[in-house]
Design a protein around this motif. Structure first.
Motif, short mmCIF file in Angstrom:
data_model
loop_
_atom_site.label_atom_id
_atom_site.label_comp_id
_atom_site.label_asym_id
_atom_site.label_seq_id
_atom_site.Cartn_x
_atom_site.Cartn_y
_atom_site.Cartn_z
N ALA A 88 49.43 -22.37 -73.24
CA ALA A 88 49.40 -21.22 -74.15
C ALA A 88 48.12 -21.22 -74.99
O ALA A 88 47.52 -20.16 -75.24
CB ALA A 88 50.63 -21.25 -75.05
N THR A 89 47.68 -22.40 -75.40
CA THR A 89 46.47 -22.48 -76.21
C THR A 89 45.25 -22.07 -75.40
O THR A 89 44.35 -21.37 -75.90
CB THR A 89 46.28 -23.91 -76.75
OG1 THR A 89 47.45 -24.29 -77.49
CG2 THR A 89 45.07 -23.99 -77.67
N LYS A 90 45.22 -22.48 -74.14
CA LYS A 90 44.09 -22.12 -73.28
C LYS A 90 44.00 -20.62 -73.07
O LYS A 90 42.91 -20.07 -72.85
CB LYS A 90 44.20 -22.85 -71.94
CG LYS A 90 43.93 -24.35 -72.02
CD LYS A 90 44.02 -24.99 -70.66
CE LYS A 90 43.72 -26.48 -70.72
NZ LYS A 90 42.34 -26.75 -71.19
N GLN A 91 45.14 -19.95 -73.13
CA GLN A 91 45.18 -18.51 -72.88
C GLN A 91 45.17 -17.69 -74.17
O GLN A 91 45.20 -16.46 -74.12
CB GLN A 91 46.43 -18.17 -72.06
CG GLN A 91 46.46 -18.82 -70.68
CD GLN A 91 47.80 -18.65 -69.99
OE1 GLN A 91 48.55 -17.73 -70.28
NE2 GLN A 91 48.10 -19.56 -69.06
N SER A 92 45.14 -18.37 -75.30
CA SER A 92 45.23 -17.66 -76.58
C SER A 92 43.90 -17.02 -76.96
O SER A 92 42.85 -17.32 -76.40
CB SER A 92 45.66 -18.64 -77.68
OG SER A 92 44.68 -19.65 -77.84
N ASN A 93 43.98 -16.16 -77.94
CA ASN A 93 42.80 -15.43 -78.41
C ASN A 93 42.08 -16.26 -79.47
O ASN A 93 42.14 -15.96 -80.66
CB ASN A 93 43.22 -14.07 -78.97
CG ASN A 93 42.03 -13.24 -79.37
OD1 ASN A 93 40.93 -13.40 -78.84
ND2 ASN A 93 42.23 -12.35 -80.33
N VAL A 94 41.39 -17.31 -79.04
CA VAL A 94 40.66 -18.17 -79.97
C VAL A 94 39.34 -17.50 -80.34
O VAL A 94 38.62 -17.00 -79.47
CB VAL A 94 40.39 -19.55 -79.32
CG1 VAL A 94 39.57 -20.42 -80.26
CG2 VAL A 94 41.70 -20.22 -78.96
N THR A 95 39.04 -17.50 -81.62
CA THR A 95 37.79 -16.89 -82.08
C THR A 95 36.75 -17.95 -82.38
O THR A 95 37.07 -19.12 -82.56
CB THR A 95 38.04 -16.05 -83.36
OG1 THR A 95 38.60 -16.91 -84.37
CG2 THR A 95 38.99 -14.91 -83.07
N ALA A 96 35.50 -17.53 -82.43
CA ALA A 96 34.41 -18.46 -82.69
C ALA A 96 34.48 -18.97 -84.14
O ALA A 96 34.98 -18.28 -85.04
CB ALA A 96 33.07 -17.78 -82.44
N TYR A 97 33.99 -20.16 -84.34
CA TYR A 97 33.98 -20.79 -85.67
C TYR A 97 32.97 -20.09 -86.56
O TYR A 97 31.85 -19.77 -86.15
CB TYR A 97 33.61 -22.27 -85.52
CG TYR A 97 33.47 -23.01 -86.83
CD1 TYR A 97 34.59 -23.41 -87.55
CD2 TYR A 97 32.21 -23.34 -87.33
CE1 TYR A 97 34.46 -24.10 -88.74
CE2 TYR A 97 32.07 -24.04 -88.52
CZ TYR A 97 33.20 -24.42 -89.22
OH TYR A 97 33.06 -25.11 -90.40
N VAL A 98 33.38 -19.83 -87.80
CA VAL A 98 32.49 -19.24 -88.80
C VAL A 98 32.14 -20.33 -89.80
O VAL A 98 33.02 -20.88 -90.46
CB VAL A 98 33.15 -18.05 -89.51
CG1 VAL A 98 32.22 -17.50 -90.59
CG2 VAL A 98 33.50 -16.96 -88.51
N ASP A 99 30.87 -20.67 -89.88
CA ASP A 99 30.42 -21.74 -90.76
C ASP A 99 30.29 -21.23 -92.19
O ASP A 99 29.41 -20.40 -92.49
CB ASP A 99 29.07 -22.26 -90.25
CG ASP A 99 28.71 -23.61 -90.86
OD1 ASP A 99 29.58 -24.20 -91.52
OD2 ASP A 99 27.57 -24.06 -90.65
N GLN A 100 31.19 -21.69 -93.04
CA GLN A 100 31.22 -21.22 -94.43
C GLN A 100 30.24 -22.02 -95.28
O GLN A 100 30.51 -23.15 -95.64
CB GLN A 100 32.64 -21.35 -94.99
CG GLN A 100 32.82 -20.74 -96.35
CD GLN A 100 34.21 -20.98 -96.92
OE1 GLN A 100 34.38 -21.14 -98.12
NE2 GLN A 100 35.22 -21.02 -96.07
#
Length: 941
Positions: free
Chosen positions: A492-504
């Motif tokens: 499920a994680t591999k198919q999830s809508n993961v977004t790119a990391y935003v460096d704060q």
């Protein structure tokens, strides 16, 4: 002796890590490379191999001065044991201290104690799967002691006597060491180790061995192991210290050339853990385990550090781990963190393998959420890689650390060199010296790209050779995921809508404007100890102790009277957690995510604290970054940050960690002990969810501001590599700008003391057949150097006697110790603790033996020889401590807080000469009598 018998270590952090697997230098796999690429051995170390195969490493190093560290390394551990020898590699390590050709029975320990070497602290050894290492730091300014130290190494190499009676006496000690390792972690480890070791030989060769073998092996079996494996072609002597290298080389050749190799030496097989090219799963539970944990281990062929290419890859690995660790740190600072703790990295595993390991310690009932959060970070790295700003910060931090090590190249402690050469001998790991590494790091780091990092993640985060371990409390067994569920979560994680990391990140300066500052209004010097005392215009006192012990280190602390003692019991929890709340919230314009990024590339640590009777700041930095450290100090006084979101996350994590605390026998015993010794005062009883509910963010913030509202009664102590004249302007600008309202405060006496009289309390918790014993004497006290010396001497003398009797004579304990503590404020009090673990059936006998040893001193006084040992140990340890910044920071802080003369250290060793058997006799009669608490942890009935 510290034996590596518990393979995996757990805390509330719950990170699985094989003891001894991860070395200080990250390693990467070496392919065949041109000879020109091979990293050379540091030319400052002299090495050689005798005709019999014995290897040696010798290096002159004067940190510390007049000391030398000796290691005897043997490429032999538990992996080479026959089935009837399980545990004998480790047992043999013990026997090195129980009689050799030139030191019968316990003469070796006795001799070394007289030279100032403490058994267990200095004189030590360890056994792992693949090696056994003996270590001995000794004085080098006495030729006779140095000569004897080499003789001890020679005796360990091949002249242990292995007397039948001594072997049989030591069985009890080793069995007690094994008993100490029993518990939930060991029971669970027994279930999952065969799987993660792929049912290899490592699965059934734990160094501690089996009770059956330890109880029943014959002395002849142990002698056979010693004869087979303690031989020169598998041994190395490492000598680093304040010595003459050429003379030491000749001594080694003379002493070790006659070591005999067996006529037909047994083959030293190199065992490995084979990769199975499949995935595995196991779930284990235990009623005493306090938290639910999931671990993913993806195994890969071992990495080496031999060539320049390897070194570049090791930098890539270091940067990868640093950046991934920072992302998990950001996750933990959310208002509702998805786990109690989580993380991932690439590291060495064992026996020819490395691994990518990811773990989560889940909140109660939230395993799926926590597990998926960890997987999501892994997937985010896989899909999008890292950002350029992350890489730039990681490079900067890496090079800063390398630069610091380079600056300290002439102040490197001998122990660091010894450990490097140990790895060079055992693992063939490169050891070129810091100058070579510094140049190589500066040459290679700049060329490392995001593509390098992203390729690295894809290489190590794979879907094969993956082990998943689920651990949890027995009561949660039905709710833990099975293998199918884990596979579903991964998919499920591999198919999830993961977004790119935003460096704060923030581009604001730490301080927006220049401070007006103050002035030094008075200055006094204590030349005898090299201390300068300043008084600033806002009332702050500054103690400066410049040193040359380190080239790139400044440590400091500050204190002011008050602390949590000034607040009611109703406010206590808010007061106690106030600085933790502030530290997790950030400071000034920077939240807890932005602040570490802003400080990246700087060696700065500044932490406020509020203790029971004081509040203050502790910090460490470098001369280059001192101004940043002082800016942070100013902000922690004047601009603490109240962050409601991180506060919620902090409390949620704390509650999750406490949910099953009552399952753990050691936690229950510790809480019970604290409650009894604190007379059940609410400030001394253990943590609880109910107490966490008493914490109020607004009240905690107000208390923090109250404690740091007035700097006029603060004393700052600075120790390290600085020029007092050159740092005065910085002190005036930043410390001189701190607020001053000239209030007069003193800590409050809460009246919390250990109850008088005799108390005998038993705690029944746990299922293993083991007990923990704590004996406590206490009372009123007149604080003075003379009385402190007497109590300290009594603690060491009694420790010596208890080791001799409870461990060596009766074989009833692995470790036993006495410790004294004393306070001057709010009123003079002392505490004298004795602690040990043992079999439940031996508790009363061993307590009786302990009290008998106390009574011997009460009746006859201490032995003069034992007092001499204490003075020798204190003399030798003081000689090295006074060349350490940490010692001076603690010492000066303690002396000024206790209103004692800071010059006392100059006469300390002379004052020890006043100790006599009669003094210790009187100390026992006066101190170890009426107020006596016995507390024992026993298994549940």
């Amino acid at each position: 002796m510290r034996s590596i018998n518990k393979l995996f270590t757990f805390s509330v952090a719950i990170v699985i890590a094989v003891s001894g697997m991860v070395t200080a230098q990250t390693k990467v796999k070496s392919k065949a490379s041109p000879a020109s690429e091979i990293i050379p051995l540091d030319p400052a170390v002299r090495t050689g191999k005798l005709p019999n195969g014995f290897t040696y490493y010798i290096r002159k190093n004067v940190e510390p001065k007049n000391r030398v560290t000796l290691y005897l390394a043997n490429k032999i551990g538990s992996i080479m044991e026959n089935d009837d020898q399980l545990g004998l590699a480790h047992f043999m390590e013990h026997m090195g201290f129980n009689g050799t050709k030139n030191f019968p029975k316990n003469d070796l320990v006795n001799y070394l104690q007289k030279t100032g070497v403490r058994f267990g602290a200095d004189l030590n050894a360890y056994t792992s799967f693949d090696e056994t290492v003996y270590q001995l730091p000794i004085p080098s300014d006495d030729p006779e002691i140095l000569k004897t130290g080499i003789q001890i190494m020679r005796d360990w190499a091949q002249d242990a006597t292995l007397d039948d009676a001594e072997i049989n006496k030591e069985r009890g000690v080793v069995l007690e060491e094994k008993r100490l390792g029993k518990g939930a972690q060991q029971r669970m480890q027994d279930q999952y180790l065969p799987m993660i070791f792929n049912n290899s030989r490592y699965s059934n060769r734990l160094p501690i061995g089996t009770e059956e073998v330890l109880k029943n092996f014959t002395p002849a079996t142990l002698r056979q192991f010693y004869s087979d494996w303690y031989r020169p072609d598998l041994q190395a002597l490492i000598v680093v210290g304040d010595i003459d290298v050429a003379a030491m080389e000749q001594t080694i050749k003379a002493k070790f050339s006659d070591l005999k190799k067996p006529a037909k030496p047994r083959l030293r097989t190199k065992y490995s853990i084979p990769l199975l090219n499949k995935n595995q799963f196991i779930a284990v539970t235990d009623k005493e385990f306090p938290v639910s944990v999931a671990q993913i281990i993806i195994k890969h062929p071992e990495s080496k550090l031999i060539t320049k290419t390897d070194y570049r890859n090791s930098i890539v690995r270091s940067l990868f781990n640093q950046m991934l660790g920072a992302r998990f740190a950001d996750l933990s600072k959310q208002a509702d963190p998805p786990f109690l703790q989580g993380g991932a990295n690439i590291s060495a595993f064992l026996a020819g393998l490395d691994n990518y390991s990811a773990f989560v310690a889940a909140k109660p009932g939230e395993m799926e959420r926590g597990f998926k959060a960890v997987l999501t970070e892994t997937e985010r790295v896989q899909r999008f890689g890292f950002t350029q700003t992350e890489l730039d910060r990681a490079k900067q931090s890496y090079l800063t650390n390398m630069e610091s090590s380079f600056k300290e190249k002439d102040k490197t402690p001998s122990a660091s060199f010894v450990n490097e050469y140990l790895r060079h001998f055992l693992e063939q790991e490169a050891s070129p010296g810091i100058a070579y590494e510094f140049n190589l790091a500066n040459t290679l780091t700049g060329g490392i790209t995001l593509a390098d990092l992203n390729g690295y993640s894809k290489k190590y985060i794979t879907d094969v050779n993956r082990d998943v371990i689920i651990m949890g409390p027995e009561k949660d067994k039905a709710n833990l995921p099975d293998e199918a569920t884990i596979e579903k979560w991964i998919s499920a994680t591999k198919q999830s809508n993961v977004t790119a990391y935003v460096d704060q990140v923030s581009d604001k300066p730490l301080l927006a404007s220049k401070l007006s500052g103050g002035k030094v209004i008075s200055e006094a010097k204590t030349a005898e100890i090299g201390v300068t005392e300043l008084k600033l215009s806002n009332g702050i006192k500054v103690i400066l102790k410049p040193t040359d012990f380190k080239n790139d280190e400044i440590s400091f602390t500050a204190f002011s009277p008050g602390g949590t003692s000034l607040y009611s019991d109703a406010d206590f929890q808010s007061a106690a957690y106030a600085t933790t709340i502030i530290r997790t919230g950030g400071v000034g314009e920077f939240n807890s995510v932005q602040l570490p990024k802003l400080l990246s590339g700087k060696r700065v640590s500044v932490n406020p604290y509020i203790a029971e009777r004081s509040e203050g700041i502790s910090g460490s930095t470098t001369p280059k970054d001192l101004e940043t450290a002082l800016q942070l100090t100013y902000l922690y006084f004047t601009a603490p940050r109240k962050d409601a979101e991180t506060f919620k996350g902090l409390i949620a994590q704390q509650k999750g960690g406490l949910a099953n605390r009552g399952n753990d026998p050691n936690s229950v015993f510790a809480d019970s002990l604290s409650a009894v010794l604190g007379n059940y005062n609410v400030r001394r009883t253990g943590p609880s969810i109910e107490k966490l509910d008493q914490i109020n963010l607004d009240r905690a913030f107000d208390i923090y501001k109250e404690r740091f509202a007035d700097a006029s009664d603060f004393t700052f102590v600075f120790v390290g590599s600085f020029d007092p004249e050159k740092i005065k302007p910085l002190l005036e600008q930043y410390l001189g700008s701190l607020p001053s309202i000239s209030r007069k405060e003193a800590a409050k006496d809460l009246g919390i003391t250990i109850p008088a009289g005799k108390i005998d309390k038993k705690i029944y918790k746990g299922q293993e057949p083991k007990a923990s014993v704590r004996l406590v004497f206490s009372g009123d006290y007149t604080y003075s150097e003379k009385h402190n010396n007497q109590l300290d001497a009594l603690a060491e003398v009694l420790t010596i006697k208890l080791i001799e009797r409870l461990r060596e004579d009766e074989g009833g304990v692995y470790g036993v110790g006495a410790r004294a503590s004393y306070t001057k404020f709010p009123k003079g009090r002392y505490t004298f603790n004795i602690s040990f673990g043992c079999a439940p059936e031996n508790v009363e006998k061993l307590i009786s033996s302990t009290l008998d040893e106390i009574n011997k001193i009460r009746q006859n006084g201490a032995l003069a020889l034992d007092i001499e040992k204490f003075i020798a140990e204190e003399t030798r340890s003081t000689e090295t401590q006074i060349k350490n910044n940490g010692f001076w920071l603690g010492y000066l802080t303690n002396q000024y807080q206790n209103e004692e003369d800071p010059k006392q250290i100059l006469t300390y060793l002379e004052s020890l000469k006043e100790l006599t058997p009669e003094f210790l006799k009187a100390t026992v009669q006066y101190r170890l009598s009426d107020n006596f608490i016995r507390m024992v942890l026993l298994p549940e009935k």
